[in-house]
Design a protein around this motif. Sequence first.
Motif, PDB file in Angstrom:
ATOM      1  N   TYR A 209       0.859  -1.190   0.000  1.00 18.25           N
ATOM      2  CA  TYR A 209       0.000   0.000   0.000  1.00 18.25           C
ATOM      3  C   TYR A 209       0.895   1.239   0.000  1.00 18.25           C
ATOM      4  CZ  TYR A 209      -3.835  -3.151   1.312  1.00 18.25           C
ATOM      5  OH  TYR A 209      -4.759  -4.154   1.337  1.00 18.25           O
ATOM      6  N   PRO A 210       0.509   2.279  -0.757  1.00 16.10           N
ATOM      7  CA  PRO A 210       1.390   3.455  -0.875  1.00 16.10           C
ATOM      8  C   PRO A 210       1.833   4.039   0.476  1.00 16.10           C
ATOM      9  CG  PRO A 210      -0.444   3.634  -2.402  1.00 16.10           C
ATOM     10  CD  PRO A 210      -0.696   2.417  -1.590  1.00 16.10           C
ATOM     11  N   ASN A 211       0.906   4.053   1.452  1.00 15.40           N
ATOM     12  CA  ASN A 211       1.246   4.648   2.751  1.00 15.40           C
ATOM     13  C   ASN A 211       2.216   3.799   3.564  1.00 15.40           C
ATOM     14  OD1 ASN A 211      -0.405   6.833   2.275  1.00 15.40           O
ATOM     15  ND2 ASN A 211      -2.189   5.865   3.210  1.00 15.40           N
TER      16      ASN A 211
ATOM     17  N   THR B  73       5.057   2.793   2.725  1.00 16.63           N
ATOM     18  CA  THR B  73       6.461   2.990   2.374  1.00 16.63           C
ATOM     19  C   THR B  73       7.208   3.889   3.362  1.00 16.63           C
ATOM     20  OG1 THR B  73       5.705   4.686   0.844  1.00 16.63           O
ATOM     21  CG2 THR B  73       6.230   2.535  -0.095  1.00 16.63           C
TER      22      THR B  73
END
Lengths: 388, 283
Positions: free
Chosen positions: A15-17, A19
């Motif tokens: 999920y992008p968050n 990272t």
Amino acid sequence: MDTLFQAAPFTGYVYPNETVIPWTVLIVVYPYLTGLVAGAFTISSLYEVFGFQRFKPVAHFALLVSLCCMVVVPLPLLLHLGHPERAFNAMITPHTSSAFAIFAYAAAFYVTLLMLETWFLFRPVIVEEAQRRTGLLAWPYRLLSLGSYDLSERAMRADRKWIHALAIIGIPGAFGLHGYVGFVFGSLKSREWWSSDLMPPIFLFSAIISGTALLIVLYVIACKLRKMPVDFACLQGMAYALWGFMMFTLLLEGVEFASLVYRGREGIDVIMQFVTGPLVVPFFILQFGLGSLFPLLVLTFIIWSGASGRAAVAAITGCGALVLLSVLMMRWNVVIGGQEISKTGQGLIAYTPVLVGRESLLSAAVVLGLPMILLSVMVRLFPPWERA
Amino acid sequence: MSDKTKPETPELERRAFLSCLGGALACGAAAAATGVVATEATAAAPATAAGPQPPAIPGYDWTQHRWAFGVDATKCIGCLRCVEACKIENNVPEDAHHFRTWVERYVTLEGEETARIDSQADPVNIAASGSESAYRFADRYKDQKVAKAFFVPKLCNHCTHPACVQVCPTGATYKTEDGAVLIDHTYCIGCQYCVQACPYGARFFNEARNVTEKCTWCYHRITKGLLPACVEVCPVGARVFGDRNDKDSAISKFLRDNQVQVLKRETGNAPNVFYVGIDKDVI
């Protein structure tokens, strides 16, 4: 541009968050410290409550170690918080369904308990010093005596009762405090790596071995510094305790990992990719091989051969140091490892620690070093050896 | 619209409530000191039992609404206008690591059994757009034979049993009466336990404000009769929002006319974002 955050590279899909890793090295240090508290207290209580006489030389010292570690425990959390000035919000309006909300209360209770027990234990020292010393240094002792210089037989008997009671309460207290830390991770259903009923007992047993290992190392160092002989029976006792509790820890960790693999729920492919890739050095080599298996074999040999003398002392101390490393790596592999496996079950994130900063290897090292500095002051103010 | 100019009614209300609670506690302490504990304790009780207070928005009664969100993946074209609108509307950090909403692309190539997944935050897509604050899906599969492909918009699920609310140590994140999960940024301590607890990766830490952030369904808009920014800008109607209490609302119709599913049902979180047209690979 000065970056506010450190983005972690990833493979697969995450999920992008995800990272930006939320909990880093300070949250590794936090359960490590509470573990040392619980472990050192266990050794102290084995003497104070259960009458294990061979632990007498380190019993008072163990309590000081426990206290010095405990007062530093909130520090890594405060350093981690986005708004540390609001930390008391959790105490003023605790959200009762949150495992974290209990922390402040549990920590406050436990620090108080440790301070009380230390005070009762060292009251004779405090009174003697208050009466003997003159000048500026007399005042802390006079203040700490709370106006009572009574060291009569009756007063000492009352003190013993208090110490005994506090040591008894302290056992479930210490175990609760640390078992709860395991719950903080184990109760989260969002991460397969953490979500396990065995997490609290694993944390607890690894806590006991880390505290015992720390005492072994510190006791031997203290003996060397004081140029006093090492009480081998005591050291051997701690080595036995270490060996026994390591058995439990390894068994629990093994069972936990085996169930994770055997259940083979969604995301297991990525977990196996993680275990056989990034986890090889921190887990298989450092935590398991060098930190657990090797010292376990050495300790087994010492127990089996009945070895004593300088070589045995050195070997046990070395084992203690390796176990300390192992438990630190275990905290690392749980806390960081859990976040390196994506919640998607389809990707891995690679965390690289930063060297300097609020949440960095340096700040973590300072947090870990503080109890030792504190301890070196405490053993001078309240000598734990003479009365042992 | 920036956060400074945006009316943050829930936060203000939360603050008002807490100061009221603080006042009640202070009264309680004073009463204890003067020996009138019983009367003051009963006076303080309703304030503590009330939970979060409704937002002071003229004409808005949060007990009258039950918001829900629908996503029709069969309609989404992956244009990412929703992502851009959300970033602007909610002053979300303009980088590839902080999103209140994002879009995932699922591509199954011929001969493969599982989908390849990426989002606009994937390095390949960022390279194609040229910037982390420009959102685009690169044509990365143009040389391969695609068997199946679709897009899935993602956002906070505003769960009925939110794991994030459960773990928040201060109660800074809470469930409103009308179904949204909000965060009081003036009360959040920034521990990020909620970030860990969310199975959907919907939360992130705002390093500039030192608090956790996430989708609010544009609470500042919906309580004034507007649609969330992402719904507003979607050119194909892939995002649907509305009040389940209103039988004629778009979401009621969406839920009535479609066989919907939710993400990660096994967590027990009971999401309130409902999906149509997603495949087994969707995570």
